[in-house]
Design a protein around this motif. Sequence first.
Motif, short mmCIF file in Angstrom:
data_model
loop_
_atom_site.label_atom_id
_atom_site.label_comp_id
_atom_site.label_asym_id
_atom_site.label_seq_id
_atom_site.Cartn_x
_atom_site.Cartn_y
_atom_site.Cartn_z
N ASP A 1 10.55 6.34 65.30
CA ASP A 1 9.91 7.47 64.63
C ASP A 1 9.69 7.18 63.15
O ASP A 1 8.91 7.87 62.49
CB ASP A 1 10.76 8.74 64.78
CG ASP A 1 10.80 9.23 66.22
OD1 ASP A 1 9.74 9.22 66.87
OD2 ASP A 1 11.89 9.62 66.68
N PHE A 2 10.40 6.18 62.61
CA PHE A 2 10.30 5.84 61.19
C PHE A 2 9.69 4.46 60.97
O PHE A 2 9.78 3.89 59.88
CB PHE A 2 11.70 5.89 60.55
CG PHE A 2 12.37 7.22 60.69
CD1 PHE A 2 12.19 8.22 59.75
CD2 PHE A 2 13.17 7.49 61.79
CE1 PHE A 2 12.79 9.45 59.88
CE2 PHE A 2 13.79 8.73 61.94
CZ PHE A 2 13.58 9.71 60.98
N SER B 1 3.31 8.08 51.63
CA SER B 1 2.63 7.30 52.66
C SER B 1 2.05 6.05 52.01
O SER B 1 2.07 5.90 50.79
CB SER B 1 1.52 8.12 53.34
OG SER B 1 0.56 8.54 52.40
N ALA C 1 -0.94 4.30 56.80
CA ALA C 1 0.42 4.43 57.35
C ALA C 1 0.96 5.75 56.83
O ALA C 1 1.79 5.81 55.93
CB ALA C 1 1.30 3.26 56.92
N GLN D 1 0.71 7.97 61.77
CA GLN D 1 1.22 6.71 62.31
C GLN D 1 2.75 6.66 62.31
O GLN D 1 3.35 5.99 63.14
CB GLN D 1 0.68 5.53 61.49
CG GLN D 1 -0.80 5.26 61.62
CD GLN D 1 -1.65 6.23 60.82
OE1 GLN D 1 -1.26 6.63 59.72
NE2 GLN D 1 -2.80 6.62 61.35
N ILE D 2 3.37 7.34 61.35
CA ILE D 2 4.83 7.34 61.21
C ILE D 2 5.30 8.79 61.23
O ILE D 2 5.36 9.45 60.18
CB ILE D 2 5.28 6.65 59.91
CG1 ILE D 2 4.60 5.28 59.76
CG2 ILE D 2 6.80 6.50 59.88
CD1 ILE D 2 4.89 4.60 58.43
N PHE E 1 6.41 1.51 61.58
CA PHE E 1 4.99 1.26 61.84
C PHE E 1 4.73 -0.23 61.74
O PHE E 1 5.16 -0.89 60.79
CB PHE E 1 4.11 2.02 60.85
CG PHE E 1 2.64 1.73 60.99
CD1 PHE E 1 1.95 2.12 62.13
CD2 PHE E 1 1.93 1.08 59.98
CE1 PHE E 1 0.59 1.86 62.27
CE2 PHE E 1 0.58 0.82 60.10
CZ PHE E 1 -0.10 1.22 61.26
#
Length: 231
Positions: free
Chosen positions: A66-67, A103, A89, A93-94, A69
């Motif tokens: 979940d954290f 981000s 990102a 995406q994250i 990419f």
Amino acid sequence: MKGAHFPTSAAFAILALATFHLVSASDPSPLQDFCVALNYTAKSAYDAVFVNGKFCKDPKRVTADDFFFYGLQNTQNTSNAVGSKVTPANVEQIPGLNTLGISLARIDFAPNGGLNPPHTHPRATEILVVLKGTLYVGFVTSSTENRLITKVLNKGDVFVFPIGLIHFQFNIGKVNAVAISGLSSQNPGLITIADNLFSSNPPINPDVLAKAFQLDNSFVQDLQKKFGHDN
């Protein structure tokens, strides 16, 4: 002349007011460790907690993925009309970025004129670092002067674009250029000036754009066709 003396209660009130303005000048801190975003619509308001435009995943079900990419290390195809490719990102995406206010994005530029066209991020300040190549970058102030602030950047150079201002990056070198962009929002938003105006859905009345840009109506209609609309 002796300085003015305020009663203790009055001085405290002034201090409290000043502190309130200082504290309220930025987004509030999250009241939980994280709110991993779920990209779905709940059946009812009682199905999940809705924070910053996303539903929160049950913390007990959160994983490292979940954290995470995977993808900013890959060179992107820049064979398009503007000669650039942005790889975001952000919270899309994250999911773990939700509520955290940051981000990233990778920007690849084609040689000899690859352009990240004039655009704005309505919810974020951007800080850009050049990893490869030479970029001509700039932004326009919001004052009546419409002042253009520009700089030529080389590998390792850093430049900041203030929140909401129109800005751009242009590859003036003979080789591919690459930059990494940091943004002060998990969902900074993107308004690409030409694309948003000439390919809006439904299209803006050409008379409006013709008068705004002081152009012939037929020229505006040609631009709308070029950007994807046929009036």
